[in-house]
Design a protein around this motif. Sequence first.
Motif, PDB file in Angstrom:
ATOM      1  N   ALA A 243      35.867  33.265  39.679  1.00  0.00           N
ATOM      2  CA  ALA A 243      33.606  33.623  39.497  1.00  0.00           C
ATOM      3  C   ALA A 243      33.146  34.344  38.280  1.00  0.00           C
TER       4      ALA A 243
ATOM      5  N   GLY B 192      31.523  30.028  36.111  1.00  0.00           N
ATOM      6  CA  GLY B 192      31.259  29.719  34.808  1.00  0.00           C
ATOM      7  C   GLY B 192      32.360  28.066  33.898  1.00  0.00           C
TER       8      GLY B 192
ATOM      9  N   ASP C 169      38.979  33.935  44.366  1.00  0.00           N
ATOM     10  CA  ASP C 169      38.489  34.799  43.688  1.00  0.00           C
ATOM     11  C   ASP C 169      38.572  35.837  44.624  1.00  0.00           C
TER      12      ASP C 169
ATOM     13  N   ASP D   4      42.081  32.361  33.396  1.00  0.00           N
ATOM     14  CA  ASP D   4      40.389  33.211  33.465  1.00  0.00           C
ATOM     15  C   ASP D   4      40.930  34.410  33.677  1.00  0.00           C
TER      16      ASP D   4
ATOM     17  N   LEU E 268      42.360  30.435  38.615  1.00  0.00           N
ATOM     18  CA  LEU E 268      42.860  31.303  39.675  1.00  0.00           C
ATOM     19  C   LEU E 268      41.566  32.420  39.997  1.00  0.00           C
TER      20      LEU E 268
ATOM     21  N   ASP F 294      43.815  35.903  46.277  1.00  0.00           N
ATOM     22  CA  ASP F 294      44.660  37.138  45.499  1.00  0.00           C
ATOM     23  C   ASP F 294      45.426  35.456  44.928  1.00  0.00           C
ATOM     24  N   GLY F 295      44.396  35.162  42.815  1.00  0.00           N
ATOM     25  CA  GLY F 295      45.577  34.465  42.397  1.00  0.00           C
ATOM     26  C   GLY F 295      47.006  34.544  42.405  1.00  0.00           C
TER      27      GLY F 295
HETATM   28  C1  LIG Z   1      37.068  36.147  33.670  1.00  0.00           C
HETATM   29  S1  LIG Z   1      36.503  36.867  34.761  1.00  0.00           S
HETATM   30  C2  LIG Z   1      35.868  35.060  35.425  1.00  0.00           C
HETATM   31  C3  LIG Z   1      35.300  34.406  34.688  1.00  0.00           C
HETATM   32  C4  LIG Z   1      35.112  32.676  35.307  1.00  0.00           C
HETATM   33  N1  LIG Z   1      36.325  31.910  35.052  1.00  0.00           N
HETATM   34  C5  LIG Z   1      34.061  32.275  34.535  1.00  0.00           C
HETATM   35  O1  LIG Z   1      34.061  31.505  34.391  1.00  0.00           O
HETATM   36  O2  LIG Z   1      32.559  32.343  35.610  1.00  0.00           O
HETATM   37  C6  LIG Z   1      37.555  37.338  36.291  1.00  0.00           C
HETATM   38  C7  LIG Z   1      37.484  37.009  37.175  1.00  0.00           C
HETATM   39  O3  LIG Z   1      38.885  37.282  38.098  1.00  0.00           O
HETATM   40  C8  LIG Z   1      39.055  37.851  39.324  1.00  0.00           C
HETATM   41  N2  LIG Z   1      40.187  38.751  39.630  1.00  0.00           N
HETATM   42  C9  LIG Z   1      40.623  39.276  39.371  1.00  0.00           C
HETATM   43  N3  LIG Z   1      41.615  40.240  39.996  1.00  0.00           N
HETATM   44  C10 LIG Z   1      41.862  38.943  41.083  1.00  0.00           C
HETATM   45  C11 LIG Z   1      42.690  37.783  41.670  1.00  0.00           C
HETATM   46  N4  LIG Z   1      44.122  38.653  41.596  1.00  0.00           N
HETATM   47  N5  LIG Z   1      43.273  37.368  41.949  1.00  0.00           N
HETATM   48  C12 LIG Z   1      42.103  36.449  41.631  1.00  0.00           C
HETATM   49  N6  LIG Z   1      40.538  36.591  41.167  1.00  0.00           N
HETATM   50  C13 LIG Z   1      40.542  38.270  40.476  1.00  0.00           C
HETATM   51  C14 LIG Z   1      37.247  38.985  39.290  1.00  0.00           C
HETATM   52  O4  LIG Z   1      36.982  38.919  40.451  1.00  0.00           O
HETATM   53  C15 LIG Z   1      36.193  38.045  37.954  1.00  0.00           C
HETATM   54  O5  LIG Z   1      35.741  37.316  39.304  1.00  0.00           O
END
Ligand SMILES: C[S@@+](CC[C@H](N)C(=O)[O-])C[C@H]1O[C@@H](n2cnc3c(N)ncnc32)[C@H](O)[C@@H]1O
Length: 451
Positions: A267, A270, A289, A332, A264, A316-317
Amino acid sequence: MIAEGRRRAYQALIRVERDGAYLSVALQEALASTAMDERDRALATEIAYGTLRRQITLDRLLSPLLRRPLSKLDPEVRVILRMSAYQMSWLHRVPAYAAANDAVELAKRHLPQAAPLVNAVLRRYAERAREWQDVLNRDLARASDVERWSVMHSVPTWIVERLVADHGADRALEALRSMNEPAAMSLRVNRLRASREEAIAMLSAEGVQASPGALAQEGLRVQGQVDVTRLQAYRDGVVTIQDEGAMLVAPLLRPEPGMRVVDLCAAPGGKTTHLAELMGDRGEIDAYDVTVAKVRAVRQQAERLRLQSIHPRLGDGRQVTPEGPYDAALVDAPCTGLGVMRRRPDLRYRRRPEDVLQLAQLQRDLLRRACAIVRSGGVVVYATCTLLKEENESVVHAVASDPSAGVRVEDVTSDLPAALGAKMGERAGGFLLWPDWHETDGFFMARLRRL
Ligand SMILES: C[S@@+](CC[C@H](N)C(=O)[O-])C[C@H]1O[C@@H](n2cnc3c(N)ncnc32)[C@H](O)[C@@H]1O
């Protein structure tokens, strides 16, 4: 002539100070010229990161030497004073006169009227630069523990207070001590393309020394600071830059070929790409994302690693509504990032206490949604790179204790590497990997199973 490393460090730091730029982006721009010598590049990186890591400490040391508060000075002066004081106190191979002379030249170039002030302050600073700890110990003799730790470790007081309240003074202090150490560089081997030994040999052929990581089976530790993105092994999709602690998250989903998985918050990809590698690139991974640029970043990583099973999606997740339930979900979540302060030293000054409340709400909503879209018996892994209970255990507890979510929290001990040893901490509501334990970033991870 101003040393190239100092000139570039200034360029990056002024962008952070004046324009609110992220350090990583500002430094990348400042170092963009390919003609740059590796030594200048290393010096610029060391000065820029070091100065930001020590900002609160530096401001406290500089303040008595100024007639006006530091905050009232021009940003150019603040940056020049901080970066020069940092070199004098922390970079012992740099002669104080070299840092001071370049500081005055920088001032003449960017704010000429401030050159005499910069000169006068740094001449006085140089007299005590190496004794900074003694100076602060005297200055802070009557301060509270929280204020002392905040200044000594350059972490805002509200963060120190939260860490102490959540984990006790001893644990918080150990973690704070580690926050200003440079972060080790680690890589993940794409085992669909090479074994760990083959990857080590490929890197070695390109002049990069790497050795097996201690925690993750596909982890490598790289010696020194290397621009990995320039390497053939990176371009060919053999390795990915990822902290070794982050490599412990994807295996908690127990990925198997053929599974249908949703990520969910994907970006820059990773953990999504790690999942795909662990699934042998067989199955389906919907990777969401919220911005086009972020979704593009996931797609680029999937393409570089030649992974077909990842479907980058804009959305949106909290609102993902699949046609059928998934076998597993990863959240994450966006978080305050206090576990990655070593890599992102500017983050601690950007964050505000009210961010925690807002993020916790978003984290709960994302986790609830994930629980709602996995099948009965499926798993949801919740992860953050922060150390605050409100964003970690409390989020998991809030969702798991709500009967309508229909999930229970699982103990993940048996999924974690034995190399963690006794350093496991309390795991009832999830596992917290402290950044001072194994030279990784700090991560929280928990697994919930749908009933
Ligand atoms: C901690 S980072 C994720 C890192 C990724 N999992 C990795 O390992 O590369 C959190 C991500 O959540 C996204 N994000 C923030 N609000 C969100 C939402 N409502 N729905 C989906 N993604 C969201 C951000 O844009 C960001 O890219």
